[in-house]
Design a protein around this motif. Structure first.
Motif, PDB file in Angstrom:
ATOM      1  N   SER A  96       0.847  -1.198   0.000  1.00  0.00           N
ATOM      2  CA  SER A  96       0.000   0.000   0.000  1.00  0.00           C
ATOM      3  C   SER A  96       0.878   1.243   0.000  1.00  0.00           C
ATOM      4  O   SER A  96       0.667   2.178  -0.779  1.00  0.00           O
ATOM      5  CB  SER A  96      -0.854   0.053   1.256  1.00  0.00           C
ATOM      6  N   PHE A  97       1.868   1.224   0.897  1.00  0.00           N
ATOM      7  CA  PHE A  97       2.775   2.361   1.009  1.00  0.00           C
ATOM      8  C   PHE A  97       3.431   2.653  -0.344  1.00  0.00           C
ATOM      9  O   PHE A  97       3.437   3.781  -0.822  1.00  0.00           O
ATOM     10  CB  PHE A  97       3.862   2.079   2.068  1.00  0.00           C
ATOM     11  N   GLU A  98       3.953   1.594  -0.962  1.00  0.00           N
ATOM     12  CA  GLU A  98       4.666   1.777  -2.237  1.00  0.00           C
ATOM     13  C   GLU A  98       3.739   2.242  -3.360  1.00  0.00           C
ATOM     14  O   GLU A  98       4.136   3.022  -4.225  1.00  0.00           O
ATOM     15  CB  GLU A  98       5.358   0.473  -2.634  1.00  0.00           C
ATOM     16  N   ASN A  99       2.486   1.750  -3.334  1.00  0.00           N
ATOM     17  CA  ASN A  99       1.528   2.196  -4.344  1.00  0.00           C
ATOM     18  C   ASN A  99       1.328   3.707  -4.293  1.00  0.00           C
ATOM     19  O   ASN A  99       1.256   4.375  -5.323  1.00  0.00           O
ATOM     20  CB  ASN A  99       0.182   1.495  -4.145  1.00  0.00           C
ATOM     21  N   VAL A 100       1.236   4.228  -3.083  1.00  0.00           N
ATOM     22  CA  VAL A 100       1.007   5.664  -2.925  1.00  0.00           C
ATOM     23  C   VAL A 100       2.310   6.441  -3.194  1.00  0.00           C
ATOM     24  O   VAL A 100       2.312   7.455  -3.893  1.00  0.00           O
ATOM     25  CB  VAL A 100       0.452   5.971  -1.515  1.00  0.00           C
ATOM     26  N   ALA A 101       3.421   5.908  -2.669  1.00  0.00           N
ATOM     27  CA  ALA A 101       4.714   6.577  -2.860  1.00  0.00           C
ATOM     28  C   ALA A 101       5.072   6.678  -4.343  1.00  0.00           C
ATOM     29  O   ALA A 101       5.618   7.694  -4.799  1.00  0.00           O
ATOM     30  CB  ALA A 101       5.807   5.815  -2.110  1.00  0.00           C
ATOM     31  N   PHE A 102       4.733   5.624  -5.094  1.00  0.00           N
ATOM     32  CA  PHE A 102       5.054   5.572  -6.516  1.00  0.00           C
ATOM     33  C   PHE A 102       4.479   6.768  -7.280  1.00  0.00           C
ATOM     34  O   PHE A 102       5.137   7.336  -8.165  1.00  0.00           O
ATOM     35  CB  PHE A 102       4.537   4.248  -7.101  1.00  0.00           C
ATOM     36  N   ALA A 103       3.258   7.168  -6.901  1.00  0.00           N
ATOM     37  CA  ALA A 103       2.621   8.315  -7.567  1.00  0.00           C
ATOM     38  C   ALA A 103       3.428   9.593  -7.367  1.00  0.00           C
ATOM     39  O   ALA A 103       3.372  10.517  -8.179  1.00  0.00           O
ATOM     40  CB  ALA A 103       1.205   8.504  -7.032  1.00  0.00           C
ATOM     41  N   MET A 104       4.191   9.629  -6.264  1.00  0.00           N
ATOM     42  CA  MET A 104       5.006  10.819  -5.996  1.00  0.00           C
ATOM     43  C   MET A 104       6.403  10.673  -6.591  1.00  0.00           C
ATOM     44  O   MET A 104       7.024  11.665  -6.972  1.00  0.00           O
ATOM     45  CB  MET A 104       5.106  11.053  -4.485  1.00  0.00           C
ATOM     46  N   GLU A 105       6.879   9.421  -6.678  1.00  0.00           N
ATOM     47  CA  GLU A 105       8.190   9.181  -7.289  1.00  0.00           C
ATOM     48  C   GLU A 105       8.186   9.593  -8.753  1.00  0.00           C
ATOM     49  O   GLU A 105       9.142  10.200  -9.238  1.00  0.00           O
ATOM     50  CB  GLU A 105       8.575   7.694  -7.177  1.00  0.00           C
ATOM     51  N   VAL A 106       7.092   9.262  -9.460  1.00  0.00           N
ATOM     52  CA  VAL A 106       7.060   9.565 -10.895  1.00  0.00           C
ATOM     53  C   VAL A 106       7.080  11.069 -11.168  1.00  0.00           C
ATOM     54  O   VAL A 106       7.411  11.486 -12.270  1.00  0.00           O
ATOM     55  CB  VAL A 106       5.862   8.907 -11.639  1.00  0.00           C
ATOM     56  N   VAL A 107       6.761  11.867 -10.168  1.00  0.00           N
ATOM     57  CA  VAL A 107       6.897  13.315 -10.371  1.00  0.00           C
ATOM     58  C   VAL A 107       8.099  13.857  -9.581  1.00  0.00           C
ATOM     59  O   VAL A 107       8.195  15.050  -9.296  1.00  0.00           O
ATOM     60  CB  VAL A 107       5.593  14.092 -10.039  1.00  0.00           C
ATOM     61  N   GLU A 108       9.009  12.937  -9.263  1.00  0.00           N
ATOM     62  CA  GLU A 108      10.316  13.281  -8.694  1.00  0.00           C
ATOM     63  C   GLU A 108      10.275  14.069  -7.383  1.00  0.00           C
ATOM     64  O   GLU A 108      11.009  15.032  -7.189  1.00  0.00           O
ATOM     65  CB  GLU A 108      11.162  14.010  -9.755  1.00  0.00           C
ATOM     66  N   THR A 109       9.396  13.605  -6.497  1.00  0.00           N
ATOM     67  CA  THR A 109       9.339  14.196  -5.156  1.00  0.00           C
ATOM     68  C   THR A 109      10.511  13.641  -4.333  1.00  0.00           C
ATOM     69  O   THR A 109      10.804  12.450  -4.420  1.00  0.00           O
ATOM     70  CB  THR A 109       8.009  13.794  -4.476  1.00  0.00           C
ATOM     71  N   PRO A 110      11.181  14.475  -3.545  1.00  0.00           N
ATOM     72  CA  PRO A 110      12.284  13.976  -2.712  1.00  0.00           C
ATOM     73  C   PRO A 110      11.802  12.904  -1.726  1.00  0.00           C
ATOM     74  O   PRO A 110      10.688  13.000  -1.198  1.00  0.00           O
ATOM     75  CB  PRO A 110      12.743  15.223  -1.942  1.00  0.00           C
ATOM     76  N   ARG A 111      12.672  11.896  -1.487  1.00  0.00           N
ATOM     77  CA  ARG A 111      12.315  10.743  -0.669  1.00  0.00           C
ATOM     78  C   ARG A 111      11.752  11.115   0.704  1.00  0.00           C
ATOM     79  O   ARG A 111      10.780  10.542   1.183  1.00  0.00           O
ATOM     80  CB  ARG A 111      13.559   9.846  -0.496  1.00  0.00           C
ATOM     81  N   LYS A 112      12.372  12.087   1.330  1.00  0.00           N
ATOM     82  CA  LYS A 112      11.964  12.465   2.677  1.00  0.00           C
ATOM     83  C   LYS A 112      10.538  13.018   2.690  1.00  0.00           C
ATOM     84  O   LYS A 112       9.735  12.716   3.572  1.00  0.00           O
ATOM     85  CB  LYS A 112      12.949  13.506   3.231  1.00  0.00           C
ATOM     86  N   ARG A 113      10.263  13.811   1.684  1.00  0.00           N
ATOM     87  CA  ARG A 113       8.941  14.406   1.545  1.00  0.00           C
ATOM     88  C   ARG A 113       7.905  13.309   1.286  1.00  0.00           C
ATOM     89  O   ARG A 113       6.784  13.347   1.804  1.00  0.00           O
ATOM     90  CB  ARG A 113       8.975  15.414   0.384  1.00  0.00           C
ATOM     91  N   ILE A 114       8.303  12.298   0.498  1.00  0.00           N
ATOM     92  CA  ILE A 114       7.393  11.191   0.185  1.00  0.00           C
ATOM     93  C   ILE A 114       7.005  10.456   1.469  1.00  0.00           C
ATOM     94  O   ILE A 114       5.817  10.259   1.738  1.00  0.00           O
ATOM     95  CB  ILE A 114       8.038  10.207  -0.823  1.00  0.00           C
ATOM     96  N   GLU A 115       7.995  10.090   2.273  1.00  0.00           N
ATOM     97  CA  GLU A 115       7.743   9.348   3.522  1.00  0.00           C
ATOM     98  C   GLU A 115       6.713  10.086   4.376  1.00  0.00           C
ATOM     99  O   GLU A 115       5.761   9.512   4.885  1.00  0.00           O
ATOM    100  CB  GLU A 115       9.043   9.224   4.326  1.00  0.00           C
ATOM    101  N   GLN A 116       6.938  11.367   4.502  1.00  0.00           N
ATOM    102  CA  GLN A 116       6.119  12.212   5.353  1.00  0.00           C
ATOM    103  C   GLN A 116       4.697  12.315   4.798  1.00  0.00           C
ATOM    104  O   GLN A 116       3.712  12.123   5.521  1.00  0.00           O
ATOM    105  CB  GLN A 116       6.801  13.583   5.377  1.00  0.00           C
ATOM    106  N   ARG A 117       4.593  12.573   3.509  1.00  0.00           N
ATOM    107  CA  ARG A 117       3.292  12.746   2.872  1.00  0.00           C
ATOM    108  C   ARG A 117       2.488  11.437   2.876  1.00  0.00           C
ATOM    109  O   ARG A 117       1.286  11.441   3.104  1.00  0.00           O
ATOM    110  CB  ARG A 117       3.500  13.258   1.437  1.00  0.00           C
ATOM    111  N   VAL A 118       3.161  10.312   2.615  1.00  0.00           N
ATOM    112  CA  VAL A 118       2.442   9.040   2.577  1.00  0.00           C
ATOM    113  C   VAL A 118       1.838   8.734   3.948  1.00  0.00           C
ATOM    114  O   VAL A 118       0.692   8.294   4.054  1.00  0.00           O
ATOM    115  CB  VAL A 118       3.335   7.880   2.073  1.00  0.00           C
TER     116      VAL A 118
END
Ligand code: ADP
Ligand code: ADP
Length: 228
Positions: A96-118
């Motif tokens: 689940s986490f990766e499914n949501v994180a992936f949507a942010m990875e494809v628009v090149e969001t920084p990793r730290k921001r992704i963790e927090q937002r997810v």
């Protein structure tokens, strides 16, 4: 923020799906799109996120003509529109986490921001304890919550949903609908095609009815208007 002017859609095989659609949906509105099967609801929704293109007419999202944007700008448009489907469409090999994180990875969001937002998103949808589960370990309602978290990942101004409760039982559907209401209360515009009569009748939101490719009704505190 969503505008259609004289929009027609004729599919390649000659199917006349929409005719002369004019509509304006303002920022922060909640709109149910209702009508019989084959009426054109999905087509109407697909035009908004540019899954399909109009045969004639103009469609603007936040003032941008979605049919005129350059190919390379399409991801930018899509980022601003979250889409939720009846069949969830989660990636089966990702948690689940990766499914949501992936949507942010494809628009090149920084990793730290992704963790927090997810984490924030899983809190919003009430699934903090299911972040590490795979889709096949989740119930239908949980899968749809993950899909909604994914749709919200990049803070879109609009959420578009095509029968999001179509595969869910009535009680689960209510929970999902309340989540959409919460998201709408946070300021996101929601446009949803649905066959869920009871929910539409109780929510008293704007209802746009489509029949045979035309808008036949558009009421601010509307009802479903069909028997089933
Ligand atoms: P609804 O969502 O209200 O069931 P649709 O937008 O799916 O309606 O369909 C409207 C009309 O367009 C129907 O006649 C349908 O068969 C046709 N249609 C939908 N998608 C396609 C497609 N990809 N190619 C050809 N015809 C289509
Ligand atoms: P929905 O109404 O929820 O979109 P459908 O079962 O009508 O579901 O459509 C499933 C898929 O098939 C959609 O992608 C739609 O565009 C496509 N489709 C629907 N009707 C037709 C058709 N007559 N010809 C080709 N594709 C179609």
């Amino acid at each position: 923020m969503i505008e259609m002017y004289g929009v027609w859609k004729v599919y390649e095989n000659g199917n006349d799906a929409l005719q002369n659609i004019d509509i304006k949906i303002g920022r922060g509105e909640f709109v149910y799109v209702v009508g019989p099967s084959g009426a054109g609801k999905s087509t109407f929704i697909k035009l908004m996120y540019r899954e399909e293109r109009p045969t004639k007419g103009q469609i603007y999202i936040n003032g941008i003509n979605v049919d005129k944007v350059k190919e390379r700008k399409i991801p930018q448009i899509r980022r601003n529109i979250g889409v939720v489907f009846q069949d969830f469409r989660l990636l089966p090999r990702m948690t689940s986490f990766e499914n949501v994180a992936f949507a942010m990875e494809v628009v090149e969001t920084p990793r730290k921001r992704i963790e927090q937002r997810v984490r924030e998103l899983f809190e919003l949808v009430g699934l903090e304890d299911r972040m590490d589960a795979y889709p096949d370990e989740l119930s239908g309602g949980e899968m749809q919550r993950v899909a909604i978290a994914r749709a919200m990942a990049n803070k879109p101004s609009v959420i578009i949903a095509d029968e999001p409760t179509g595969n869910l039982d009535p009680e689960t559907s209510w929970g999902i609908m309340e989540l959409f209401e919460e998201i709408n209360d946070l300021g996101t515009t929601v446009v949803m095609a649905t066959h869920n009569r009871d929910i539409v009748n109780q929510m008293k939101k704007r209802v746009v009815a489509i029949e045979d490719g035309q808008i036949v009704r558009d009421e601010l505190r509307g009802e479903y208007g069909y028997e089933s």
